[in-house]
Structures are given as structure tokens and as C-alpha cells.
Write a protein that holds these residues in place. Structure first.
Motif, PDB file in Angstrom:
ATOM      1  N   VAL A  97     -39.900  96.949 111.859  1.00 34.37           N
ATOM      2  CA  VAL A  97     -40.716  97.243 113.040  1.00 34.37           C
ATOM      3  C   VAL A  97     -41.842  98.210 112.672  1.00 34.37           C
ATOM      4  O   VAL A  97     -41.616  99.259 112.069  1.00 34.37           O
ATOM      5  N   GLY A  98     -43.045  97.829 113.025  1.00 35.07           N
ATOM      6  CA  GLY A  98     -44.205  98.665 112.740  1.00 35.07           C
ATOM      7  C   GLY A  98     -44.849  98.404 111.404  1.00 35.07           C
ATOM      8  O   GLY A  98     -45.886  99.006 111.082  1.00 35.07           O
ATOM      9  N   PRO A 118     -40.779  93.656 117.501  1.00 31.05           N
ATOM     10  CA  PRO A 118     -39.641  92.815 117.906  1.00 31.05           C
ATOM     11  C   PRO A 118     -40.082  91.658 118.796  1.00 31.05           C
ATOM     12  O   PRO A 118     -41.099  91.733 119.487  1.00 31.05           O
ATOM     13  N   ILE A 119     -39.277  90.601 118.806  1.00 35.99           N
ATOM     14  CA  ILE A 119     -39.520  89.483 119.727  1.00 35.99           C
ATOM     15  C   ILE A 119     -39.238  89.915 121.154  1.00 35.99           C
ATOM     16  O   ILE A 119     -39.976  89.587 122.073  1.00 35.99           O
ATOM     17  N   CYS A 410     -38.904  89.105 114.124  1.00 36.48           N
ATOM     18  CA  CYS A 410     -40.052  89.845 114.629  1.00 36.48           C
ATOM     19  C   CYS A 410     -41.230  88.914 114.873  1.00 36.48           C
ATOM     20  O   CYS A 410     -41.362  87.868 114.240  1.00 36.48           O
ATOM     21  N   SER A 411     -42.050  89.319 115.799  1.00 33.67           N
ATOM     22  CA  SER A 411     -43.358  88.719 116.004  1.00 33.67           C
ATOM     23  C   SER A 411     -44.383  89.742 115.509  1.00 33.67           C
ATOM     24  O   SER A 411     -44.052  90.586 114.667  1.00 33.67           O
ATOM     25  N   TYR A 412     -45.589  89.695 116.015  1.00 32.72           N
ATOM     26  CA  TYR A 412     -46.561  90.723 115.670  1.00 32.72           C
ATOM     27  C   TYR A 412     -47.502  90.935 116.849  1.00 32.72           C
ATOM     28  O   TYR A 412     -47.551  90.135 117.783  1.00 32.72           O
ATOM     29  N   LYS A 413     -48.194  92.040 116.812  1.00 33.18           N
ATOM     30  CA  LYS A 413     -49.251  92.274 117.790  1.00 33.18           C
ATOM     31  C   LYS A 413     -50.414  92.968 117.096  1.00 33.18           C
ATOM     32  O   LYS A 413     -50.268  93.499 115.981  1.00 33.18           O
ATOM     33  N   PHE A 414     -51.561  92.936 117.760  1.00 33.09           N
ATOM     34  CA  PHE A 414     -52.766  93.537 117.208  1.00 33.09           C
ATOM     35  C   PHE A 414     -53.022  94.888 117.862  1.00 33.09           C
ATOM     36  O   PHE A 414     -52.932  95.031 119.086  1.00 33.09           O
ATOM     37  N   LEU A 415     -53.327  95.861 117.041  1.00 29.54           N
ATOM     38  CA  LEU A 415     -53.774  97.176 117.509  1.00 29.54           C
ATOM     39  C   LEU A 415     -55.255  97.295 117.175  1.00 29.54           C
ATOM     40  O   LEU A 415     -55.649  97.154 116.019  1.00 29.54           O
TER      41      LEU A 415
END
Length: 424
Positions: A97-98, A118-119, A410-415
Motif C-alpha cells: 500500500v502506497g 487497496p481494492i 491492490c488497484s492504484y490511484k493518481f495523486l
């Protein structure tokens, strides 16, 4: 379906979603405290767990379950020790995570980072597999996901005993107990409700027989990650070493017949069949494996007075999960590749050969989740791949393929960081 049961499952999902939001930002150290405590509880609770397992085994025998199914249900001190070891393996793994996946700065100054997250809430539907309760709980916890577990009636008492230990471990670490919940009924109506709760549940992973997995895939509104069955092949190439051919084939088929990475099909190159088949066949028979042969392999074995059963067409596309293997002779490496791509379930396949060029062509051409050279298909397993454990093996192309460990949960996201940029 009773309104009370639907409300129970919905409440479990709602609480899991709330817990998942807490877990998403729980420090790795806190998650590891829970996991370490769980390993200790498994080790100190053998008597309780095995007593629960005995109840399930007694019911399985009275209900006429097959020997291979009962073997899969059975726990013993060695298997419990392995479970505790798998928990500690996960503790030792990096927290996903992260994790920074990539980073770029755009010409307008925007800094864009893609990180692993996380999903969310994962539902795991499974049958007679007591280890799944622990494996799924620890992988979901470490990857920051809440888990909803729905085991089969065959293993209900064992699952309940494990769930109690998991709750203790979570509470010991100050993590919400709702982070891992076992649905406290095997009523099919509860499953039907869970499969429709896409407002709270983000992914369903079914583990079990093909009929269960197809039911889940056909009835869920929640995304499903799956494999229907394990029709796995071993191919003995014309350049195969006879000793390796025997050792790998016997292990892939007979080390544990009731699992999805066990070999069900054997292909032998025609130029090596006279040399390899009798030796491999005798070794399989010594393990009580029934040989179901095509005409070419039968002719070779009959000359050697080796017991066999003529195969029917359905045998070549069957997951036996038993002491049975189907055998065919093929004319070339390319025929072997084409046969596997047509008849396998795209799970695990192996080539035995001393010819590296042939091995690389096989690995490139076979469209399966894991393709082995001079190694048993039985290694397609999260623990063996160094994942600590696995939540399942996917034969899908999206979102994960092969053993699913922490990163695959896990998935991902954009910062995106700016300094006041606006779009014209």
C-alpha cells in the motif's frame, strides 16, 4: 429468501466497507502486529481447531464425499504449522500500500504520481478448503482490504474456529474486527445477496468447483476474478531426459491430486514415446494413477504389458481431481502447443526438455497463466512463488493472472499536485 438473512449480509457488507476505509490508512506495523498474533494463536489453538475439523470430517464422511475431497478438508498439526508459517511469511513481505508505481511532471508543472492502493472490500466464496480462511484473511489484511468470507457447509466448523482467532488478532492490534468477517450461514440465499452488493463490495473471488465458480460469475453484479478449473498439461519433448520426465510427471500428477495445479493431461512427442512412456507409465501406476490412453500411447504400453484404459474424447478436456491422467502422443512441439491452447484451462502447463530453444518456444506459445520448463505444475502457487500465500489463481486476463498475492489485491490511484494550474 428471508428479509432477516438479506439484512444480515447487507449489514456485514456495510461494516466491511467502513472497516476498509480504516484499513486503507492503517500503518504496516499495526497490520503486522495483528498477523503475528494470528500466527501465535494458530500455534496455540491446535486442539480447538482440530476438534472443529473432526466435526466437519465426520459430516463429510456421512455425506459420502469423495476421498480426494475429504483429504482436502483434513487438517493436522503439520498443516496447521504450515498455515502459521504462511502468516509469518506475509508479515515479512513488503507492504504494497502506497508503493510508488510511476511519477511524471507535466509541462504545465503538474506533478502526477500513481500509487498502489487497496481494492476495498473483497468477498471470497469457497468450498472445502480450510486453509483459504487464513490465506485470504492475511492477504486482504496486509494489502489493506476488508474481507468477507463465505465458506462451504463442508468446512463450516473449522472456518468458524479460524474466524474467531482472526477476530482476536485484529482486536489485539486495535484494528476493527469487521475487517475480516465470516458469513455465519451456508444458506445459498446469503450468497445470492452478497453477489449483488456492488455498492459495498468491490470484488468477488470464488474458489472451488467449476459449478460454484460459474454460478458466481453468472449471478454477480460485483466484478469477479476466477478460474473455472485446472486442466493442466505436462509435455514430454523429444529431447526430454527420461529421469526428469518421470520425476516431474509423477509429482505434477500424484503429489496431491485434488488441487487445481495437478496435471491431468500428458502429451509425449512421438519420437520419444517408445523411450519415455513405459518408464513414466510404470511410475504413475506405482502411485495408483489410472492411465487413459489414446491409440498411439496404448499401442506402446500394451507391447510392454502395462495396464491402461482406452481414453474417450471427454477425457482430454477433463479436470479429474483424482488418480487419473489422460495420455496422448503428438507429432511435434507445435502440435503440443496447439493441443494445449485448445484443450487446457490456461492454468499451468509444463515442458520437459533439454532443448532450450524448444522450451522457450513452448513458453512463448502456450497461452496459460504459468508455463514451466523442467519443473512441476504444482509450483503454480502463491507460497511457492514467494507471495507468502495466495488468495486464488486467476486464469482471467483482467485484472490479475496467475497466483494472486498482495500486489494483485491492490488497484492504484493518481495523486496530482499543482501550484494553481487551471485548464483553459
Amino acid at each position: 429468501m428471508s428479509a432477516d438473512l438479506a439484512q444480515l449480509v447487507t449489514s456485514i457488507a456495510q461494516r466491511a466497507r467502513a472497516a476498509s476505509l480504516v484499513l486503507a490508512t492503517t500503518p504496516p506495523e499495526q497490520k503486522n502486529v495483528a498477523l503475528t498474533r494470528l500466527a501465535e494463536l494458530i500455534e496455540s489453538s491446535h486442539e480447538t481447531i482440530l476438534a472443529a475439523n473432526v466435526k466437519d470430517l465426520a459430516a463429510a464422511e456421512s455425506n459420502g464425499l469423495a476421498k480426494a475431497q475429504i483429504e482436502r478438508l483434513t487438517l493436522n498439526p503439520a498443516r496447521l504449522a504450515q498455515l502459521a508459517t504462511s502468516v509469518r511469511e506475509v508479515v515479512a513481505l513488503p507492504d504494497p500500500v502506497g508503493e510508488l508505481l510511476d511519477e511524471t511532471t507535466r509541462p504545465n508543472g503538474l506533478r502526477i504520481r500513481r500509487i498502489r492502493v487497496p481494492i476495498g472490500v473483497i468477498g471470497i466464496i469457497y468450498e472445502a478448503r480450510p486453509n483459504v480462511t487464513i490465506d485470504c484473511a492475511i492477504l486482504c489484511l496486509k494489502s489493506g482490504n476488508a474481507a468477507i468470507l463465505r465458506g462451504g457447509k463442508e468446512i463450516f466448523h473449522t472456518n468458524t474456529a479460524f474466524a474467531a482467532l482472526i477476530t482476536q488478532a485484529l482486536e489485539h492490534a486495535g484494528i476493527p474486527g469487521d475487517a475480516v468477517q465470516l458469513i455465519p450461514t451456508t444458506d445459498r440465499a446469503a450468497l445470492n445477496t452478497l453477489l449483488k452488493l456492488d455498492q459495498y463490495v468491490h470484488c468477488i473471488i470464488p474458489r472451488g468447483g467449476e459449478s460454484l465458480i460459474r454460478f458466481v460469475a453468472e449471478n454477480a453484479t460485483v466484478p469477479v476474478i476466477k478460474h473455472y478449473n485446472g486442466i493442466c498439461f505436462v509435455y514430454l519433448d523429444k529431447a526430454a531426459d527420461a529421469e526428469l520426465a518421470e520425476k516431474i510427471t509423477v509429482n505434477a500428477k500424484a503429489s496431491r491430486v485434488s488441487v487445481c495445479n495437478a496435471a491431468e493431461q500428458l502429451l509425449v512427442h512421438r519420437e520419444a514415446a517408445e523411450k519415455l512412456l513405459p518408464r513414466v507409465a510404470r511410475a504413475l501406476l506405482a502411485k495408483n494413477v489410472q492411465l487413459r490412453c489414446d491409440a498411439a500411447s496404448a499401442a506402446i504400453l500394451e507391447r510392454e504389458k502395462i495396464a491402461l484404459t482406452p481414453a474417450v474424447d471427454a477425457d482430454y478436456r477433463t479436470e479429474f481431481l483424482d488418480y487419473i491422467i489422460a495420455i496422448r502422443v503428438v507429432d511435434s512441439l507445435e502440435t503440443a502447443i496447439a493441443t494445449i491452447n485448445r484443450d487446457s484451462s490456461a492454468h499451468s502447463e509444463a515442458i520437459v526438455t533439454a532443448d532450450e530453444k524448444a522450451a522457450r518456444r513452448f513458453q512463448a506459445g502456450v497461452d496459460s497463466a504459468a508455463v514451466f520448463w523442467n519443473a512441476s505444475t504444482r509450483f503454480n502457487d502463491g507460497f511457492e512463488f514467494g507471495f507468502g500465500a495466495e488468495i486464488g489463481i486467476s486464469t482471467d486476463r483482467l485484472h490479475a493472472r496467475g497466483p494472486m498475492g498482495l500486489r494483485e489485491l491492490c488497484s492504484y490511484k493518481f495523486l496530482v499536485d499543482g501550484t494553481g494550474q487551471v485548464r483553459g
